[in-house]
Design a protein around this motif. Sequence first.
Motif, mmCIF file in Angstrom:
data_model
loop_
_atom_site.group_PDB
_atom_site.id
_atom_site.type_symbol
_atom_site.label_atom_id
_atom_site.label_comp_id
_atom_site.label_asym_id
_atom_site.label_seq_id
_atom_site.Cartn_x
_atom_site.Cartn_y
_atom_site.Cartn_z
ATOM 1 N N ILE A 1 0.836 -1.201 0.000
ATOM 2 C CA ILE A 1 0.000 0.000 0.000
ATOM 3 C C ILE A 1 0.873 1.254 0.000
ATOM 4 N N ALA A 2 1.695 1.411 1.052
ATOM 5 C CA ALA A 2 2.506 2.630 1.161
ATOM 6 C C ALA A 2 3.500 2.748 0.017
ATOM 7 N N GLN A 3 4.161 1.624 -0.348
ATOM 8 C CA GLN A 3 5.164 1.655 -1.425
ATOM 9 C C GLN A 3 4.568 1.320 -2.788
ATOM 10 N N GLY A 4 3.358 0.768 -2.786
ATOM 11 C CA GLY A 4 2.658 0.540 -4.042
ATOM 12 C C GLY A 4 3.163 -0.632 -4.850
ATOM 13 N N TYR A 5 3.897 -1.569 -4.257
ATOM 14 C CA TYR A 5 4.384 -2.730 -5.013
ATOM 15 C C TYR A 5 3.242 -3.691 -5.305
ATOM 16 N N THR A 6 3.427 -4.400 -6.421
ATOM 17 C CA THR A 6 2.617 -5.592 -6.681
ATOM 18 C C THR A 6 3.558 -6.785 -6.634
ATOM 19 N N LEU A 7 3.001 -7.971 -6.575
ATOM 20 C CA LEU A 7 3.852 -9.154 -6.488
ATOM 21 C C LEU A 7 4.742 -9.314 -7.721
ATOM 22 N N PRO A 8 4.215 -9.115 -8.928
ATOM 23 C CA PRO A 8 5.113 -9.215 -10.102
ATOM 24 C C PRO A 8 6.239 -8.194 -10.059
ATOM 25 N N LEU A 9 5.940 -6.973 -9.623
ATOM 26 C CA LEU A 9 6.964 -5.944 -9.556
ATOM 27 C C LEU A 9 8.047 -6.302 -8.543
ATOM 28 N N LEU A 10 7.637 -6.866 -7.422
ATOM 29 C CA LEU A 10 8.606 -7.304 -6.415
ATOM 30 C C LEU A 10 9.513 -8.395 -6.975
ATOM 31 N N CYS A 11 8.882 -9.329 -7.654
ATOM 32 C CA CYS A 11 9.665 -10.440 -8.217
ATOM 33 C C CYS A 11 10.657 -9.925 -9.269
ATOM 34 N N THR A 12 10.226 -8.988 -10.076
ATOM 35 C CA THR A 12 11.107 -8.426 -11.121
ATOM 36 C C THR A 12 12.274 -7.694 -10.497
ATOM 37 N N THR A 13 11.993 -6.867 -9.495
ATOM 38 C CA THR A 13 13.047 -6.092 -8.829
ATOM 39 C C THR A 13 14.045 -7.011 -8.134
ATOM 40 N N ALA A 14 13.530 -8.016 -7.457
ATOM 41 C CA ALA A 14 14.408 -8.952 -6.759
ATOM 42 C C ALA A 14 15.248 -9.743 -7.751
ATOM 43 N N GLY A 15 14.630 -10.147 -8.880
ATOM 44 C CA GLY A 15 15.365 -10.914 -9.879
ATOM 45 C C GLY A 15 16.507 -10.105 -10.471
ATOM 46 N N GLN A 16 16.246 -8.845 -10.774
ATOM 47 C CA GLN A 16 17.290 -7.989 -11.337
ATOM 48 C C GLN A 16 18.435 -7.782 -10.334
ATOM 49 N N PHE A 17 18.081 -7.668 -9.071
ATOM 50 C CA PHE A 17 19.121 -7.468 -8.046
ATOM 51 C C PHE A 17 20.008 -8.702 -7.929
ATOM 52 N N PHE A 18 19.402 -9.877 -7.892
ATOM 53 C CA PHE A 18 20.187 -11.100 -7.718
ATOM 54 C C PHE A 18 21.004 -11.441 -8.964
ATOM 55 N N ARG A 19 20.546 -10.966 -10.119
ATOM 56 C CA ARG A 19 21.323 -11.198 -11.337
ATOM 57 C C ARG A 19 22.398 -10.123 -11.529
ATOM 58 N N GLY A 20 22.413 -9.151 -10.604
ATOM 59 C CA GLY A 20 23.424 -8.102 -10.659
ATOM 60 C C GLY A 20 23.149 -7.035 -11.680
ATOM 61 N N LYS A 21 21.955 -6.971 -12.224
ATOM 62 C CA LYS A 21 21.643 -6.001 -13.262
ATOM 63 C C LYS A 21 21.269 -4.639 -12.680
#
Length: 930
Positions: free
Chosen positions: A220-240
Amino acid sequence: MIFSPRFCPQLLVEKMADINLREITLIVGVVTACYWNSLFCGFVFDDVSAILDNKDLHPSTPLKTLFQNDFWGTPMSEERSHKSYRPLTVLTFRLNYLFSELKPMSYHLLNMIFHAVVSVIFLKVCKLFLDNRSSMIASLLFAVHPIHTEAVTGVVGRAELLSSIFFLAAFLSYTKSKGPDNSIVWTPIALTVVLVAIATLCKEQGITVVGICCVYEVFIAQGYTLPLLCTTAGQFFRGKSSIPFSMLQTLIKLIVLMFSTLLLVVIRVQVIQSQLPVFTRFDNPAAVSPTPTRQLTFNYLLPLNAWLLLNPSELCCDWTMGTIPLIESFLDVRNLATFTFFCFLGALGVFSLRYPGDSSKTVLMALCLMALPFIPASNLFFPVGFVVAERVLYVPSMGFCILVAHGWQKISNKSVLKKLSWVCLSMMIFTHALKTLHRNWDWESEYTLFMSALKVNKNNAKLWNNVGHALENEKNFERALKYFLQATHVQPDDIGAHMNVGRTYKNLNRTKEAEESYMMAKSLMPQIIPGKKYAARIAPNHLNVYINLANLIRANESRLEEADQLYRQAISMRPDFKQAYISRGELLLKMNKPLKAKEAYLKALELDRNNADLWYNLAIVHIELKEPNEALKNFNRALELNPKHKLALFNSAILMQESGEVKLRPEARKRLLSYINEEPQDANGYFNLGMLAMDDKKDSEAEVWLKKAIKLQADFRSALFNLALLYSQTAKELMALPILEELLRHYPDHIKGLILKGDILMNQKKDILGAKKCFEKILEMDPTNVQGKHNLCVVYFEEKDLLKAERCLVETLALAPHEEYIQRHLNIVRDKISSSSFAEQPVSPADKTSGVEGEKIPTEKVKEVRSEPRPTQIIKPSDNKSQSKSNKQLGKNTDKQTPHKTTKEIKEIEKKRVAALKRLEEIERILNGE
């Protein structure tokens, strides 16, 4: 940070409108209309344990004890503790007690006020996710929902109400933790942590608001959705890419919240001393069932709870035991309900987490409010002591009401269904309000509550037992027995039901059937398994079957050893079973083994040094051991723990009185005054105050107390006699006569009453015949009674039958050869017989009869040991207190005539002789009596 164009969380907080006075008035009015009749309900079901039997409510209990005991007043360290730690809720009960003691109306009124407060705060929360109209609908639905009657009308439901207030306040505080440019505002976070701690101290589920705050922060406060969280986390772990600054801010806030939660959990575990409460398989049958029965049943309970929120038409105060049959097969049709529920829940979850927008976020928060607060009651992490409990749905119903209001909003926006939606909504709120109003009356008494539950479910043996208990409390043992027997038919292996049957048979004086029922309960106890701790496999209250059986058979003097064996068996099963030590100590006193009784009580005191009853019982043991000083110390210890301990007040006062120490009399009087303040209808308190006043020579005060005792108990033997004795000692002999007549009407064989009556008849009324009848009656009952026989001799002397008087005195002297006054009186009579002038002079001895002195005979007190599970009767003194045995004895006769004295001289000598004899009588009275 990327936000959905359809949803701006900052605007969400800004659009939150403050609630106005009109909205508050409407909600409070609706709550009052639905729950006004709850004010006329009593204490029922769990209220008895939490309110009536809970010593933590009393002002005499130190406040720190509230933080050492569980919700029911049991020390958290004891295994029998329920481990429900809610000290702040108990504190509000204590405030109720301070203002109205145990009058239930104030308790119900405060519950109703708290429910109104929760409804108003809930309206404010709803405005975070709904428009004003839908928020009001959700709040009204919450205010009237019938599922809340258990939480609002049942006084113990206050734990839910208080916890909900701080639960919602903590959440509202957290919503203000986001500052401009996504900065962190720490003050609301700190306040949230404090409010979470307070909510948890009201009820354990308060801690779940942390989970709701976490979901709110991320989605709510940050406005994330589950797909957006997964995308952000995936990019971080892949070092992108690196972690966005806003996400780092979020992580910091979540870490603070989780650390605070972990700290609260650690403290909570320390409080319960890493022990879970002991529940029986009857409380939650699925918890002890094998796989897959356990999992299938637990999963089915979720749609069942949801159905109660959706259709609260059949409500029940107790869903344990056989209420919900176990699901033992995958082919059970109820599994379809479970499958459907999870499909629907999963669809809502996917919608709320996958898609952005106000609607999905509203659904997400509604689901969180429904699911997260329910987790402690879901059996997910640990088994609970119930199958379904309506009051635990109090907070989850908030999420349900938000879902309903949000769904109604969507439907009502369509012009075709707008009118229909309003009609349906109005009907739902109206019928729910009527159902709530009607349901409140079920909580009027235990009988009405459990009878209403039996209409819903007849397969719960506990309900049959509870109806039996309600009838038992009304002394309707015959009807109670029918319900207890039905409980054994519904659940043949229910140990408690067989114990109830046994107790009822005992109350009906059918000891043979009672023993058979107790033996049946005993046979159902789990068998000892080598290498497995027995204490962990049995509910502590079930061990009371040994106590009850032993208490029953020990009424037979020939079976005392058998009873002792049962107590020892219970102790061997649970060395910390305090009640077994207490009951055994009582038995050992009856067996005249005070030293062993002392050992038993000392062992019990090792387990509970703050139990006033134990110190009292130990004092009784010291009295049996002829150690009054130690007894008084233990009485004082009991009174330190409980200044209103009635038995300790009474018996310590008697002990002080019997000690003969004048310095202790004021304290004895003070304690007796406290006792009659606690027991104003017990004549014994007034009687002993009267005896204390007599000891202090306060005759008018003694008269007042003794008259009060007689007013309360017209046939009070000791009070009647001592009042008559008081009158005789204070020159009011004629006032004593009607008192003695009343005494002898109730107790015709009261020897000392007959002696006193004969004395008054002889000396005051000059009724020699009446006095003679009194003394002859004494000798009919007790031919060896020295006082009665001596006084009869005096009657013969008064009748001028000197030879008969002489024979009578000879016989009396044979009964008491060491009584000097009898020998002296015999000499007087013989002098009269041998006197040459006997026939010429009238016989008028100064001491015409032997009466009763003013000495008081010490009263024996009946001493009973107080037993903890069943209330002990007030210890009452026996009826032979202070009955004196003084005699107005014949004095030495010195009236020998000489022919040298004139008539005037003779009369003067006679006057002096009479005066001398009266003084001698007083001396003899003192010597013989005191």
